[in-house]
Design a protein around this motif. Sequence first.
Motif, PDB file in Angstrom:
ATOM      1  N   ARG A 105     -12.648   6.664  -0.852  1.00 11.39           N
ATOM      2  CA  ARG A 105     -12.062   6.726  -2.182  1.00 11.39           C
ATOM      3  C   ARG A 105     -12.734   7.829  -2.991  1.00 11.39           C
ATOM      4  O   ARG A 105     -13.952   7.910  -3.033  1.00 11.39           O
ATOM      5  N   PRO A 108     -12.473   9.486  -6.884  1.00  9.64           N
ATOM      6  CA  PRO A 108     -11.807   9.383  -8.186  1.00  9.64           C
ATOM      7  C   PRO A 108     -11.216  10.727  -8.620  1.00  9.64           C
ATOM      8  O   PRO A 108     -11.703  11.783  -8.227  1.00  9.64           O
ATOM      9  N   ARG A 151       2.136   7.893  -1.204  1.00  8.79           N
ATOM     10  CA  ARG A 151       1.406   7.919   0.050  1.00  8.79           C
ATOM     11  C   ARG A 151       2.080   8.898   1.008  1.00  8.79           C
ATOM     12  O   ARG A 151       3.290   9.041   1.017  1.00  8.79           O
ATOM     13  N   TYR A 173      -7.021   6.781   4.050  1.00  6.02           N
ATOM     14  CA  TYR A 173      -7.111   5.721   5.056  1.00  6.02           C
ATOM     15  C   TYR A 173      -7.228   6.333   6.441  1.00  6.02           C
ATOM     16  O   TYR A 173      -6.718   7.421   6.682  1.00  6.02           O
ATOM     17  N   GLN A 213      -3.233   7.514  -6.261  1.00  7.06           N
ATOM     18  CA  GLN A 213      -2.896   6.484  -7.244  1.00  7.06           C
ATOM     19  C   GLN A 213      -3.155   7.051  -8.631  1.00  7.06           C
ATOM     20  O   GLN A 213      -4.205   7.647  -8.864  1.00  7.06           O
ATOM     21  N   VAL A 271      -7.135   7.858  -2.120  1.00  7.33           N
ATOM     22  CA  VAL A 271      -7.623   6.926  -1.113  1.00  7.33           C
ATOM     23  C   VAL A 271      -7.207   7.487   0.239  1.00  7.33           C
ATOM     24  O   VAL A 271      -6.036   7.744   0.466  1.00  7.33           O
ATOM     25  N   ASN A 309     -12.471   0.497   5.980  1.00  7.26           N
ATOM     26  CA  ASN A 309     -12.963   1.121   4.765  1.00  7.26           C
ATOM     27  C   ASN A 309     -12.308   2.469   4.500  1.00  7.26           C
ATOM     28  O   ASN A 309     -12.591   3.434   5.187  1.00  7.26           O
ATOM     29  N   GLN A 356      -7.058   7.829  -8.485  1.00 11.43           N
ATOM     30  CA  GLN A 356      -7.964   8.097  -7.376  1.00 11.43           C
ATOM     31  C   GLN A 356      -7.203   8.483  -6.119  1.00 11.43           C
ATOM     32  O   GLN A 356      -6.014   8.227  -5.980  1.00 11.43           O
TER      33      GLN A 356
END
Lengths: 229, 485
Positions: free
Chosen positions: B189, B191, B174, B205, B163, B203, B186, B201
Amino acid sequence: MSAHPQILVIDDELQILRALRTILGQQQYTVHVAHTGEEGLALAAAIQPDVIILDLGLPDINGIEVCSRLRTWSEVPVIILSAHENDQEKVAALDAGADDYLTKPFSADELMARIRVALRHRARTSGAKAAVIQAGNVVIDLAAHLVTRAGAPVKLTATEFKLLAYLASNAGRVLTHQSILTHVWGYAEDSQMEYLRVYIRQLRQKLEENPRNPQLILTESGIGYRLMT
Amino acid sequence: MKPFFLILRPLWRVIAAVLTVGGYSVLLILLKDYFTTSIVALLYLVPVVVSAAFWGGLAGITASILSFLIFNYYFLHPVYTFAVSQPQDILAMFVLLGVAMLISNLMARAQQRLQLVQAREREMRQLYELSAALTGQTDARRVMHILAQRLETIFPGTVAEIQVDTAGMRFAIREPDEPVQHPAANPVRVPLYASRGQIGQIVLYGHANVISLDQERLLQTCASQGAVALERAILAENETRARVLEESDKLKTAILSSVSHELRTPLATIQASATSLFNPDVEFDPEARGELQALLIEEVEHLTQLVGNLLNMSRIEAGALKLQCQWNSLAEIVDTAMRRLRRSAARQRIEVDVADDLPLVYVDQVLMEQVFVNLIGNSLKFAPPETPIRVSALLEGASMQVTVSNQGPPIPAEHIGHIFEKFYLIPGMDSMRGTGLGLSICQGIVEAHGGKIWAENLEKGVAFRFSLPNVSQDNLAGLLPEEEE
C-alpha cells in the motif's frame, strides 16, 4: 341512491377538487371525492360509481397501480388526469385499464365530453353490445361486416375492417397504439407501428371527407387513436 | 517457481564460464607445443575476460580459479599434478590468478554499473511515460485508469488498484479489472499525497511480498506523480461543476427576466377580466361578457403554452429529453399540428405540401408535432396577414428535408445565426410577443433526433428548414401487403 350518475374524483389538489365538484355538480352529477389512492379504492368499492376521475400524481400510491388494482374487480370507466410532461405514464395507465385521459390543464368541455363517452361506453358494455355505430356520415355495422359512407358501401380489406371495428366498438375512447396492435395484429411490436400508420391512412382515405383534416379517426399524439362519434 | 529460477540464473552463468574455460583449455592443450607456459598464462586471461564480461563477477572468478587450476595441472611441470617445480612458474601461476581476479572484479563492477544505469534509464522512461500519459488529463477516473495501467506494466504480474477518497468522490479502479486471486496476501500500500493531504492510496496486489528498495522508490515516485495528476483532475472537475452551476444560474436569471414579462401580460388580462365579471355592480351586456370570457380562455391558453415551452426548454437544457421514437407519418404529424393551430391560423393561409405517402420517419410524435407548432406559430406571428405560409417535406437522399416558409420580413444577416439561441429576440421586432424560446426548443428537438435546423432568407420571406435522418426504406405503398377488399 340518487338517480344521477355518480362520479368519484380521486385527486389530492384541493383547488381542482373544488372546481370539479362545482362543474360536475352543475351538470347533475353526484360527486364523491377522495384525496388518496387508498381512500379512492375504498370509496370506489363502497359507492360503486359510474365514472372515476383519477389523478396520476397521488401522494400515496401510483395512479397506474390504482388502475390495475381497480381493474381486478371493477369495470367502471376511469378517466385519468395527468400533467403534460408524462406521456409515458398516461400510456401506462391506459394500458393498465384506464379508459381515457385528460391532460392538465383541460377545459370543462373536454371533461364533459369524456364523461359522456365513458357513461355511454359503460351502458353499452353492461347491456347488449351495439352492433351498429354511426360516426359522422359513416355507419359501421359490426355484425354484418358492412361499412357505408353517406349511404354508399365502402370496400375495406379484412385488416382495415378489423381495425375500424376495434375503434368503433370503443367509439369516443382513446385506444393506445399497443392495445390496437394487440387487438388487430395479435402482437404489439415497435416494427408493427409502420403498418398501423399505413392502415390508419388507408381508413382515412376511404372514410374521411378530407383525409388530411380527419374528423372521424383522430390522432392522439404519442398515445394512440380515437374514433369520434 | 520464481525463487527456483532466481537460483538457476547465476548457476547457468557459472556453468557457461566453466564450459568456456574447459573448451578453451582443450584447444590450448592441443596447441601446447607451440606456446611457452608464460604465453599460455597470458592466453588464459581471454576466457576470464569473456566470462566476466558476459556472465558477471561470479562467472569471472570461477573462470579465474578454474584457469589457475587447469594451467597448473596441464601446463606447469610436473604436468598432470598440482605440484609446481619451478619457482618462476609459481609466480606466473599466481600472477595469472591475481590478474584474472582483478579483471573479473573490474568487469563485474562495470557490468553492475551498466545494469544500474539501464535500470535507472528504464525507470526514467517509465516515469516519463507515466507523466506523459497523465499530462492534460482532466477526468479523475481517466487519471486513475492510466495510473493503474502503468503500474501494472511497471510491476508485471500484479493487480494495481487505485482508491480515491475525497470530499467529492469515493471510488476505486483496478487494472487489470479482475478479482484479486489472493486478497489476503499482503498487498503493498502506498498513500497518494496531494497538496491538501492524502486523497487516496495505491494498493498493489499479487507482488512478491518484499519489494526491493529501488522498486519501492519507483512506486513512491509513481504515487506522487499520480497524486498530483489526480488532484489536478479533481480540481478541474470541481471547477467544471461550479461553472455549470454558474451557467444554470445565469440561465435561470435570464428565464426569470424574460419570462416574468411574458407571464405578467396574460395574468393581468385574466385578473382584469375575471374581477370585472365578478363585480356585482356592473351589468355587462352579453357581447361584453362574451368578450371578457373569450379573453380569459385565450390568455389561459397563452399561459399554458408558455409553461409548456418553459418545461420543454428546461428538459432540453437538463438533457432530460427522452425521445419516444416510433415510425410516424410526417403528414399525420403536420395535420395534427395544424389542428392545434386552427384557431390562431384563422387569418392566414397555410399551404401544406407534405405528401401522405412519403416514407415514414422514426421520430417522437409529440415532440415533432411541437416543432411544427412552433415553426408555423412563429411564421404566423411574423408574416403579414393574408400572406401564405408553406409547409413542405421532401425526401432528399436518405433524409427528410422539411421547410416551413413565410413571406415575413427577412432576418438581418447579423441575427440569422443566433435566432436558435435561447431567449434570442431580434431587436426592433420586440413589439411581437415572444420569449425567444420557440426556435431553440425546435433546435433542441431536431438535434435530439440527429437532425439539423437552420434559417434562410428567401427572395421574398424567410424559410426555416430542418432535416431528419431516420427515414424508412419503403414508401407507404411498398409497405402495404396485398389484401382482398
